[in-house]
Motif scaffolding. Structure first.
Motif, PDB file in Angstrom:
ATOM      1  N   HIS A   1      35.532  44.526  28.249  1.00 39.89           N
ATOM      2  CA  HIS A   1      36.630  43.301  28.119  1.00 39.89           C
ATOM      3  C   HIS A   1      36.076  42.462  29.949  1.00 39.89           C
TER       4      HIS A   1
ATOM      5  N   GLY B   1      36.077  38.998  31.958  1.00 42.39           N
ATOM      6  CA  GLY B   1      37.681  37.225  32.567  1.00 42.39           C
ATOM      7  C   GLY B   1      36.648  35.967  32.166  1.00 42.39           C
TER       8      GLY B   1
ATOM      9  N   SER C   1      32.594  35.910  35.757  1.00 41.85           N
ATOM     10  CA  SER C   1      31.884  34.766  37.051  1.00 41.85           C
ATOM     11  C   SER C   1      31.616  35.734  37.903  1.00 41.85           C
ATOM     12  N   ASN C   2      31.939  37.183  37.407  1.00 39.88           N
ATOM     13  CA  ASN C   2      30.910  38.707  38.281  1.00 39.88           C
ATOM     14  C   ASN C   2      30.301  39.567  37.563  1.00 39.88           C
TER      15      ASN C   2
ATOM     16  N   PRO D   1      36.254  31.536  41.224  1.00 39.67           N
ATOM     17  CA  PRO D   1      36.026  31.408  39.920  1.00 39.67           C
ATOM     18  C   PRO D   1      36.836  32.527  39.806  1.00 39.67           C
TER      19      PRO D   1
HETATM   20  C1  LIG Z   1      30.276  31.026  43.017  1.00 41.80           C
HETATM   21  C2  LIG Z   1      31.327  31.920  43.903  1.00 41.80           C
HETATM   22  C3  LIG Z   1      32.199  32.293  44.355  1.00 41.80           C
HETATM   23  C4  LIG Z   1      32.547  33.593  44.663  1.00 41.80           C
HETATM   24  N1  LIG Z   1      33.456  33.672  45.460  1.00 41.80           N
HETATM   25  C5  LIG Z   1      34.471  34.330  45.474  1.00 41.80           C
HETATM   26  C6  LIG Z   1      34.737  34.830  46.453  1.00 41.80           C
HETATM   27  O1  LIG Z   1      35.099  34.183  47.549  1.00 41.80           O
HETATM   28  N2  LIG Z   1      35.158  36.171  47.147  1.00 41.80           N
HETATM   29  C7  LIG Z   1      36.205  37.237  45.378  1.00 41.80           C
HETATM   30  O2  LIG Z   1      36.190  38.104  45.843  1.00 41.80           O
HETATM   31  N3  LIG Z   1      34.818  36.900  44.639  1.00 41.80           N
HETATM   32  C8  LIG Z   1      34.287  35.734  45.067  1.00 41.80           C
HETATM   33  N4  LIG Z   1      32.605  35.853  43.680  1.00 41.80           N
HETATM   34  C9  LIG Z   1      32.927  36.740  42.210  1.00 41.80           C
HETATM   35  C10 LIG Z   1      34.256  36.115  40.976  1.00 41.80           C
HETATM   36  O3  LIG Z   1      34.765  35.116  41.319  1.00 41.80           O
HETATM   37  C11 LIG Z   1      35.695  37.332  41.250  1.00 41.80           C
HETATM   38  O4  LIG Z   1      35.364  38.259  41.017  1.00 41.80           O
HETATM   39  C12 LIG Z   1      36.105  36.726  40.263  1.00 41.80           C
HETATM   40  O5  LIG Z   1      37.737  37.836  40.185  1.00 41.80           O
HETATM   41  C13 LIG Z   1      35.927  37.434  38.366  1.00 41.80           C
HETATM   42  O6  LIG Z   1      36.641  37.061  38.057  1.00 41.80           O
HETATM   43  P1  LIG Z   1      36.550  36.780  35.923  1.00 41.80           P
HETATM   44  O7  LIG Z   1      37.623  36.893  35.648  1.00 41.80           O
HETATM   45  O8  LIG Z   1      34.756  35.473  35.938  1.00 41.80           O
HETATM   46  O9  LIG Z   1      35.837  38.137  36.377  1.00 41.80           O
HETATM   47  P2  LIG Z   1      34.437  38.746  35.419  1.00 41.80           P
HETATM   48  O10 LIG Z   1      33.079  38.436  35.895  1.00 41.80           O
HETATM   49  O11 LIG Z   1      34.786  38.384  33.625  1.00 41.80           O
HETATM   50  O12 LIG Z   1      34.598  40.417  35.309  1.00 41.80           O
HETATM   51  C14 LIG Z   1      34.812  41.072  36.591  1.00 41.80           C
HETATM   52  C15 LIG Z   1      35.883  42.545  35.649  1.00 41.80           C
HETATM   53  O13 LIG Z   1      37.068  42.757  35.629  1.00 41.80           O
HETATM   54  C16 LIG Z   1      37.158  43.198  34.841  1.00 41.80           C
HETATM   55  N5  LIG Z   1      38.043  42.692  34.159  1.00 41.80           N
HETATM   56  C17 LIG Z   1      38.082  40.721  33.782  1.00 41.80           C
HETATM   57  N6  LIG Z   1      38.745  40.944  33.163  1.00 41.80           N
HETATM   58  C18 LIG Z   1      39.372  42.227  32.437  1.00 41.80           C
HETATM   59  C19 LIG Z   1      40.857  42.496  32.197  1.00 41.80           C
HETATM   60  N7  LIG Z   1      42.110  41.789  31.854  1.00 41.80           N
HETATM   61  N8  LIG Z   1      41.261  43.808  32.018  1.00 41.80           N
HETATM   62  C20 LIG Z   1      40.852  44.748  32.210  1.00 41.80           C
HETATM   63  N9  LIG Z   1      39.046  44.544  33.328  1.00 41.80           N
HETATM   64  C21 LIG Z   1      38.934  43.033  33.039  1.00 41.80           C
HETATM   65  C22 LIG Z   1      35.647  43.531  33.808  1.00 41.80           C
HETATM   66  O14 LIG Z   1      35.483  43.980  32.677  1.00 41.80           O
HETATM   67  C23 LIG Z   1      34.587  43.124  35.037  1.00 41.80           C
HETATM   68  O15 LIG Z   1      34.685  43.964  35.385  1.00 41.80           O
HETATM   69  C24 LIG Z   1      33.040  34.167  43.766  1.00 41.80           C
HETATM   70  C25 LIG Z   1      31.868  33.906  42.122  1.00 41.80           C
HETATM   71  C26 LIG Z   1      31.765  32.615  41.931  1.00 41.80           C
HETATM   72  C27 LIG Z   1      30.127  32.425  40.597  1.00 41.80           C
END
Ligand SMILES: Cc1cc2nc3c(=O)[nH]c(=O)nc-3n(C[C@H](O)[C@H](O)[C@H](O)COP(=O)(O)OP(=O)(O)OC[C@H]3O[C@@H](n4cnc5c(N)ncnc54)[C@H](O)[C@@H]3O)c2cc1C
Length: 338
Positions: free
Chosen positions: A51, A53, A56-57, A118
């Motif tokens: 799954h 989002g 971004s991670n 993000p």
């Molecule tokens: C430029 C940049 C800066 C950033 N700065 C920070 C920061 O300052 N602090 C910080 O903490 N992070 C930061 N991050 C990391 C990122 O933004 C976070 O980890 C964010 O929460 C990821 O969200 P996403 O929706 O993109 O999740 P994804 O990367 O798509 O998924 C992350 C994880 O969550 C799980 N997941 C996603 N949605 C669900 C759902 N509905 N149910 C169950 N599991 C799910 C996925 O399986 C995966 O394990 C940054 C990233 C970037 C690119």
């Protein structure tokens, strides 16, 4: 519900990996999700699915031969309103920074320091996102999820077992629950947290602190420090900051007096991974088409056309060099998807 086969994930991962998913399914409601989880289609993919989002991670090693699920649940509602606080119930697919903007716009405090991160709401509760002295678990009230048989479950904050960039959804319940909504507790009178870096100076330069001044300052600092994933693929901080025993740190400090640390408790300290990467000489260096950012050593970037495997190789080299020099293991914060 939308369903695609051989689907490009290029727009769904900030590392800009040009990879494809065998099947991509996006659902619009909890009902649609439950029906899908009980379908033969899901049964066929139960052994290999993820799954996502906003991706971004995530770091995809290559094409993903399984099912990629994504939530388009994007509702936001007031679940409780008192003189002191509001509880907001927000769909997992809501864009995180839009949620922060909503809170700041409605004078609701608690997430302003988390501006411009993000990603989407669902992942915020998985990752326990944090920045500028605030972690999202500080404001999470409860998390609504569905198990793989379609049964609902509500997790209290305590049940989520939050730690530094960590939760039960990353550990023993990894891949077992899909988060559909997160309920946040926002305060009507703010307690500003401005102790990180130059945040206070920036905010106070604008006058009395306000939620929008904090949001503006945090966004400006982040824009000046972090590469924009739309221009240079990356996933933010690649490694978590390692936590080591204080005794080990005291020994290292005699050899490396300028090594910074932040106390965790009486027995452990956190060492900035960016400092370690820089001091083993990787800042600004590349390995093939993957590189360490030249201003922010903690960020690995895709210089263009890099594969996930190349980025993983670079991360491995960095991690080995740090271990060889300092005896400290750095662990990726980014989720590797094979
Ligand atoms: C430029 C940049 C800066 C950033 N700065 C920070 C920061 O300052 N602090 C910080 O903490 N992070 C930061 N991050 C990391 C990122 O933004 C976070 O980890 C964010 O929460 C990821 O969200 P996403 O929706 O993109 O999740 P994804 O990367 O798509 O998924 C992350 C994880 O969550 C799980 N997941 C996603 N949605 C669900 C759902 N509905 N149910 C169950 N599991 C799910 C996925 O399986 C995966 O394990 C940054 C990233 C970037 C690119």
């Amino acid at each position: 519900m939308q369903q695609y086969t051989n689907y490009s994930l290029l727009q769904h991962n900030t590392f800009q990996m040009d990879v494809r998913a065998a099947l991509y399914v996006e659902y619009n409601s909890v009902d649609e999700l439950c029906k899908f989880l009980l379908s033969q289609e899901f049964e066929n993919h139960r052994n290999k699915f993820i799954h996502i989002g906003a991706g971004s991670n995530l770091l995809f090693a290559g094409d993903y031969s399984g099912l990629v699920l994504h939530s388009a649940i994007r509702d936001l509602a007031v679940a409780e309103d008192t003189r002191e606080h509001q509880l907001l119930r927000v769909g997992a697919g809501y864009v995180w920074d839009d949620f922060v903007a909503y809170c700041v716009g409605h004078e609701l405090a608690g997430v302003e320091n988390l501006s411009a991160i993000p990603g989407e709401v669902g992942a915020s509760a998985v990752q326990n996102i944090g920045a500028y002295g605030v972690e999202v678990c500080d404001v999470i009230e409860r998390v609504e999820a569905i198990d793989l048989q379609g049964n609902p479950r509500i997790f209290t904050k305590e049940e989520c077992q939050y730690g530094y960039r960590d939760s039960i959804f990353k550990k023993e319940l990894r891949g077992q629950y899909i988060i559909t909504h997160v309920v946040y507790r926002l305060m009507k009178s703010p307690t500003f947290k401005l102790g990180y870096g130059d945040l206070r100076a920036r905010v106070e330069a604008e006058g009395e602190p306000t939620l929008s001044a904090v949001r503006k300052a945090v966004t400006a600092i982040r824009d000046s420090k972090l590469p924009d994933p739309k221009k240079l693929g990356n996933a933010g901080s690649f490694f978590t900051n390692p936590v080591i025993p204080s005794e080990q740190y005291e020994v290292l400090k005699t050899q490396y007096p300028d090594m910074p640390s932040y106390p965790i408790d009486d027995t452990r300290v956190k060492v900035p991974a960016g400092w370690l990467i820089e001091h083993v000489g990787w800042k600004g260096r590349a390995l093939g088409r993957a590189a360490v950012h030249d201003r922010q050593a903690l960020v690995l970037v895709n210089k263009g056309g890099a594969t996930g495997k190349e980025v993983m190789q670079l991360a491995h080299r960095i991690s080995e060099d740090i271990y060889a020099q300092y005896g400290i293991r750095v662990v990726p914060e980014v989720n590797y998807i094979q």
